[in-house]
Design a protein around this motif. Sequence first.
Motif, PDB file in Angstrom:
ATOM      1  N   LEU A   7       0.841  -1.184   0.000  1.00 21.37           N
ATOM      2  CA  LEU A   7       0.000   0.000   0.000  1.00 21.37           C
ATOM      3  C   LEU A   7       0.881   1.241   0.000  1.00 21.37           C
ATOM      4  O   LEU A   7       1.680   1.438   0.920  1.00 21.37           O
ATOM      5  CB  LEU A   7      -0.893   0.031   1.244  1.00 21.37           C
ATOM      6  N   TYR A   8       0.750   2.067  -1.023  1.00 22.64           N
ATOM      7  CA  TYR A   8       1.536   3.292  -1.125  1.00 22.64           C
ATOM      8  C   TYR A   8       0.719   4.465  -0.624  1.00 22.64           C
ATOM      9  O   TYR A   8      -0.430   4.650  -1.017  1.00 22.64           O
ATOM     10  CB  TYR A   8       1.984   3.518  -2.572  1.00 22.64           C
ATOM     11  N   LEU A   9       1.338   5.245   0.234  1.00 22.53           N
ATOM     12  CA  LEU A   9       0.692   6.374   0.884  1.00 22.53           C
ATOM     13  C   LEU A   9       1.415   7.647   0.478  1.00 22.53           C
ATOM     14  O   LEU A   9       2.637   7.666   0.350  1.00 22.53           O
ATOM     15  CB  LEU A   9       0.783   6.192   2.397  1.00 22.53           C
ATOM     16  N   ASN A  10       0.666   8.707   0.296  1.00 21.04           N
ATOM     17  CA  ASN A  10       1.253  10.003   0.012  1.00 21.04           C
ATOM     18  C   ASN A  10       1.991  10.471   1.252  1.00 21.04           C
ATOM     19  O   ASN A  10       1.450  10.435   2.358  1.00 21.04           O
ATOM     20  CB  ASN A  10       0.168  11.003  -0.382  1.00 21.04           C
ATOM     21  N   GLN A  67       7.503  11.436  -2.914  1.00 18.29           N
ATOM     22  CA  GLN A  67       6.234  11.867  -2.336  1.00 18.29           C
ATOM     23  C   GLN A  67       5.435  10.697  -1.788  1.00 18.29           C
ATOM     24  O   GLN A  67       4.585  10.875  -0.936  1.00 18.29           O
ATOM     25  CB  GLN A  67       5.401  12.592  -3.387  1.00 18.29           C
ATOM     26  N   ASP A  68       5.677   9.496  -2.281  1.00 20.51           N
ATOM     27  CA  ASP A  68       4.920   8.321  -1.855  1.00 20.51           C
ATOM     28  C   ASP A  68       5.865   7.318  -1.194  1.00 20.51           C
ATOM     29  O   ASP A  68       7.046   7.240  -1.524  1.00 20.51           O
ATOM     30  CB  ASP A  68       4.240   7.649  -3.046  1.00 20.51           C
ATOM     31  N   HIS A  69       5.334   6.537  -0.266  1.00 21.34           N
ATOM     32  CA  HIS A  69       6.125   5.480   0.362  1.00 21.34           C
ATOM     33  C   HIS A  69       5.213   4.301   0.702  1.00 21.34           C
ATOM     34  O   HIS A  69       4.002   4.447   0.773  1.00 21.34           O
ATOM     35  CB  HIS A  69       6.841   5.998   1.614  1.00 21.34           C
ATOM     36  N   VAL A  70       5.833   3.146   0.888  1.00 20.03           N
ATOM     37  CA  VAL A  70       5.070   1.965   1.281  1.00 20.03           C
ATOM     38  C   VAL A  70       4.665   2.160   2.735  1.00 20.03           C
ATOM     39  O   VAL A  70       5.510   2.361   3.605  1.00 20.03           O
ATOM     40  CB  VAL A  70       5.885   0.671   1.115  1.00 20.03           C
ATOM     41  N   ALA A  71       3.370   2.121   2.986  1.00 20.31           N
ATOM     42  CA  ALA A  71       2.845   2.385   4.321  1.00 20.31           C
ATOM     43  C   ALA A  71       2.361   1.121   5.019  1.00 20.31           C
ATOM     44  O   ALA A  71       2.179   1.100   6.228  1.00 20.31           O
ATOM     45  CB  ALA A  71       1.695   3.382   4.245  1.00 20.31           C
ATOM     46  N   LEU A  90     -10.417  -3.480  -3.721  1.00 20.40           N
ATOM     47  CA  LEU A  90     -11.306  -3.241  -2.583  1.00 20.40           C
ATOM     48  C   LEU A  90     -10.647  -2.378  -1.512  1.00 20.40           C
ATOM     49  O   LEU A  90     -11.309  -1.957  -0.564  1.00 20.40           O
ATOM     50  CB  LEU A  90     -11.744  -4.573  -1.965  1.00 20.40           C
ATOM     51  N   ILE A  91      -9.351  -2.134  -1.644  1.00 19.56           N
ATOM     52  CA  ILE A  91      -8.636  -1.317  -0.666  1.00 19.56           C
ATOM     53  C   ILE A  91      -8.845   0.134  -1.047  1.00 19.56           C
ATOM     54  O   ILE A  91      -8.344   0.598  -2.060  1.00 19.56           O
ATOM     55  CB  ILE A  91      -7.138  -1.669  -0.634  1.00 19.56           C
ATOM     56  N   SER A  92      -9.638   0.813  -0.240  1.00 19.23           N
ATOM     57  CA  SER A  92      -9.954   2.198  -0.568  1.00 19.23           C
ATOM     58  C   SER A  92      -9.643   3.098   0.608  1.00 19.23           C
ATOM     59  O   SER A  92      -9.984   2.805   1.742  1.00 19.23           O
ATOM     60  CB  SER A  92     -11.425   2.326  -0.953  1.00 19.23           C
ATOM     61  N   SER A  93      -8.951   4.151   0.306  1.00 23.86           N
ATOM     62  CA  SER A  93      -8.668   5.189   1.281  1.00 23.86           C
ATOM     63  C   SER A  93      -8.205   6.391   0.493  1.00 23.86           C
ATOM     64  O   SER A  93      -7.462   6.251  -0.480  1.00 23.86           O
ATOM     65  CB  SER A  93      -7.573   4.741   2.252  1.00 23.86           C
ATOM     66  N   GLY A  94      -8.636   7.560   0.892  1.00 25.88           N
ATOM     67  CA  GLY A  94      -8.234   8.764   0.190  1.00 25.88           C
ATOM     68  C   GLY A  94      -6.734   8.984   0.223  1.00 25.88           C
ATOM     69  O   GLY A  94      -6.179   9.628  -0.651  1.00 25.88           O
ATOM     70  N   GLU A  95      -6.070   8.444   1.227  1.00 21.59           N
ATOM     71  CA  GLU A  95      -4.627   8.645   1.361  1.00 21.59           C
ATOM     72  C   GLU A  95      -3.811   7.612   0.591  1.00 21.59           C
ATOM     73  O   GLU A  95      -2.636   7.833   0.328  1.00 21.59           O
ATOM     74  CB  GLU A  95      -4.232   8.621   2.840  1.00 21.59           C
ATOM     75  N   ILE A  96      -4.399   6.468   0.254  1.00 21.54           N
ATOM     76  CA  ILE A  96      -3.674   5.437  -0.494  1.00 21.54           C
ATOM     77  C   ILE A  96      -3.607   5.866  -1.946  1.00 21.54           C
ATOM     78  O   ILE A  96      -4.631   6.097  -2.582  1.00 21.54           O
ATOM     79  CB  ILE A  96      -4.371   4.060  -0.373  1.00 21.54           C
ATOM     80  N   VAL A  97      -2.402   5.987  -2.491  1.00 15.89           N
ATOM     81  CA  VAL A  97      -2.243   6.432  -3.877  1.00 15.89           C
ATOM     82  C   VAL A  97      -2.116   5.262  -4.842  1.00 15.89           C
ATOM     83  O   VAL A  97      -2.217   5.445  -6.056  1.00 15.89           O
ATOM     84  CB  VAL A  97      -1.046   7.395  -4.039  1.00 15.89           C
ATOM     85  N   GLY A  98      -1.900   4.065  -4.333  1.00 16.46           N
ATOM     86  CA  GLY A  98      -1.810   2.892  -5.197  1.00 16.46           C
ATOM     87  C   GLY A  98      -1.544   1.646  -4.384  1.00 16.46           C
ATOM     88  O   GLY A  98      -1.068   1.717  -3.253  1.00 16.46           O
ATOM     89  N   VAL A  99      -1.875   0.508  -4.975  1.00 16.64           N
ATOM     90  CA  VAL A  99      -1.617  -0.785  -4.354  1.00 16.64           C
ATOM     91  C   VAL A  99      -0.840  -1.615  -5.363  1.00 16.64           C
ATOM     92  O   VAL A  99      -1.316  -1.876  -6.469  1.00 16.64           O
ATOM     93  CB  VAL A  99      -2.921  -1.512  -3.965  1.00 16.64           C
ATOM     94  N   GLU A 100       0.368  -2.003  -4.999  1.00 17.89           N
ATOM     95  CA  GLU A 100       1.193  -2.846  -5.856  1.00 17.89           C
ATOM     96  C   GLU A 100       0.866  -4.303  -5.557  1.00 17.89           C
ATOM     97  O   GLU A 100       0.886  -4.721  -4.401  1.00 17.89           O
ATOM     98  CB  GLU A 100       2.673  -2.580  -5.576  1.00 17.89           C
TER      99      GLU A 100
END
Length: 112
Positions: A7-10, A67-71, A90-100
Amino acid sequence: MKFLLNLYLNAAALPGQEFDHEQFLAAAGQAGELISGHVFADPSISAVVRVRDNVVTVTEGPYLPTQDHVAGQYLVDCENRERAVELACLISSGEIVGVEVRPLMDSAGMEM
């Protein structure tokens, strides 16, 4: 097959940000596909270890300034890549910028 969902977070997100992944947890949990999940500490308190020509260096802080890191991450065991991608959606969050979605390999290089 086992997949790691990174999970990548801003980086501008607040430290200790809580994730709301109820849909993902329900779907993966009910199907018996969720193995584990982890939330990572802020990357500013990490260390990077490098070995080059038998010289070890340890650098404090994140690996790369970005700007993004694995959270966090989830480990799932799914029938195929398509199912892992479906769960990642299905992983939704306004702060998650992507899921690898990355398959895991054993020591022989074979997918697990």
